[in-house]
Design a protein around this motif. Sequence first.
Motif, PDB file in Angstrom:
ATOM      1  N   ALA A   1       0.930  -1.273   0.035  1.00 14.47           N
ATOM      2  CA  ALA A   1       0.006   0.159   0.085  1.00 14.47           C
ATOM      3  C   ALA A   1       0.941   1.239   0.007  1.00 14.47           C
ATOM      4  N   MET A   2       2.023   1.232   0.726  1.00 12.44           N
ATOM      5  CA  MET A   2       2.715   2.462   0.789  1.00 12.44           C
ATOM      6  C   MET A   2       3.418   2.458  -0.585  1.00 12.44           C
ATOM      7  N   GLU A   3       3.854   1.551  -1.404  1.00 12.50           N
ATOM      8  CA  GLU A   3       4.629   1.639  -2.396  1.00 12.50           C
ATOM      9  C   GLU A   3       3.393   2.150  -3.413  1.00 12.50           C
ATOM     10  N   ARG A   4       2.268   2.137  -3.292  1.00 11.27           N
ATOM     11  CA  ARG A   4       1.157   2.463  -4.371  1.00 11.27           C
ATOM     12  C   ARG A   4       1.096   3.959  -4.045  1.00 11.27           C
ATOM     13  N   ALA A   5       1.093   4.224  -2.859  1.00 13.47           N
ATOM     14  CA  ALA A   5       0.878   5.580  -2.423  1.00 13.47           C
ATOM     15  C   ALA A   5       1.990   6.576  -2.697  1.00 13.47           C
TER      16      ALA A   5
ATOM     17  N   ALA B   1      -7.127   0.841   7.892  1.00  8.67           N
ATOM     18  CA  ALA B   1      -6.874   1.509   9.062  1.00  8.67           C
ATOM     19  C   ALA B   1      -5.779   0.796   9.886  1.00  8.67           C
ATOM     20  N   LYS B   2      -6.034  -0.550  10.212  1.00  4.90           N
ATOM     21  CA  LYS B   2      -4.630  -0.992  10.843  1.00  4.90           C
ATOM     22  C   LYS B   2      -3.533  -1.287  10.023  1.00  4.90           C
ATOM     23  N   ALA B   3      -3.393  -1.177   8.730  1.00  5.69           N
ATOM     24  CA  ALA B   3      -2.226  -0.914   7.857  1.00  5.69           C
ATOM     25  C   ALA B   3      -1.646   0.359   8.134  1.00  5.69           C
ATOM     26  N   GLY B   4      -2.442   1.242   8.058  1.00  2.00           N
ATOM     27  CA  GLY B   4      -2.073   2.679   8.458  1.00  2.00           C
ATOM     28  C   GLY B   4      -1.494   2.853   9.686  1.00  2.00           C
ATOM     29  N   ALA B   5      -2.211   2.471  10.662  1.00  2.00           N
ATOM     30  CA  ALA B   5      -1.584   2.374  11.983  1.00  2.00           C
ATOM     31  C   ALA B   5      -0.001   1.823  12.436  1.00  2.00           C
TER      32      ALA B   5
ATOM     33  N   ALA C   1      -2.645   8.745   5.238  1.00  4.08           N
ATOM     34  CA  ALA C   1      -4.109   8.718   4.705  1.00  4.08           C
ATOM     35  C   ALA C   1      -4.065   7.910   3.570  1.00  4.08           C
ATOM     36  N   ALA C   2      -3.237   7.993   2.625  1.00  2.00           N
ATOM     37  CA  ALA C   2      -3.250   7.310   1.299  1.00  2.00           C
ATOM     38  C   ALA C   2      -3.098   5.778   1.537  1.00  2.00           C
TER      39      ALA C   2
ATOM     40  N   GLY D   1      -6.090   4.258  -0.048  1.00  2.00           N
ATOM     41  CA  GLY D   1      -5.703   3.707  -1.319  1.00  2.00           C
ATOM     42  C   GLY D   1      -5.238   2.427  -1.254  1.00  2.00           C
ATOM     43  N   GLY D   2      -5.591   1.337  -0.528  1.00  2.00           N
ATOM     44  CA  GLY D   2      -5.011   0.090  -0.815  1.00  2.00           C
ATOM     45  C   GLY D   2      -4.667  -0.611   0.468  1.00  2.00           C
TER      46      GLY D   2
END
Length: 207
Positions: free
Chosen positions: A172-176, A200-204, A191-192, A196-197
């Motif tokens: 997800a970070m690579e795509r962002a 919420a858990k992944a963002g945290a 937020a991305a 964007g892929g």
Amino acid sequence: DGASVERIAAAARAHADELAARLVLVVDSVQVAPFDVDALVGDRSPRERMDARMGVLKSLRAGACVVAISELNRGAYRQDATADLAAFKESSSLEYGADVALTLRRVKDEDGVIEVTPQKNRLGSLDAFRLRRTTRCTFEPVDMPTPEELADAKEQRRENAAESKVAAVMDAMERAILASPPITNRETLFAAVEGGGGNAKAGALAK
């Protein structure tokens, strides 16, 4: 043709008597198979209907081996559930009426292997055992893992799950990062990842 467990059992018993053979009755499943006794129970509760059906099966045990397959309660189907006598669906008479009560569960990541756990056994051991389905639709015994092997397998599943989460975050970070317009600060990146892929858990986790 209006067949029922009671009528099939009577016909099978007569045939077994002619052959001087031992009668084995298999009912699949006790929740679904048609019983004549249902007409006497009427619209009563599922529990009362199951009690009446178990009464019929118990009456058929004289001179016969009765194998009744039962559905399980929904919670007992979870892979991590601990099956017990309460796992059988709709009535406690299923547990208490049986001489032997077994629960069968597919072993995760073991193709064709089931684990059989005796929840009750008036005739012998309560030790669990495993079977593997063969290409001839028969079963052969499989060695039970040791407690250490079970613990190792559980830890491996936990590590695999953690690695999958990390891989999802990195993807997800690579795509962002490659997204347009460019990301210029951490808040926008988080937020991305979440929207964007990732989730919420992944963002945290990324934070």
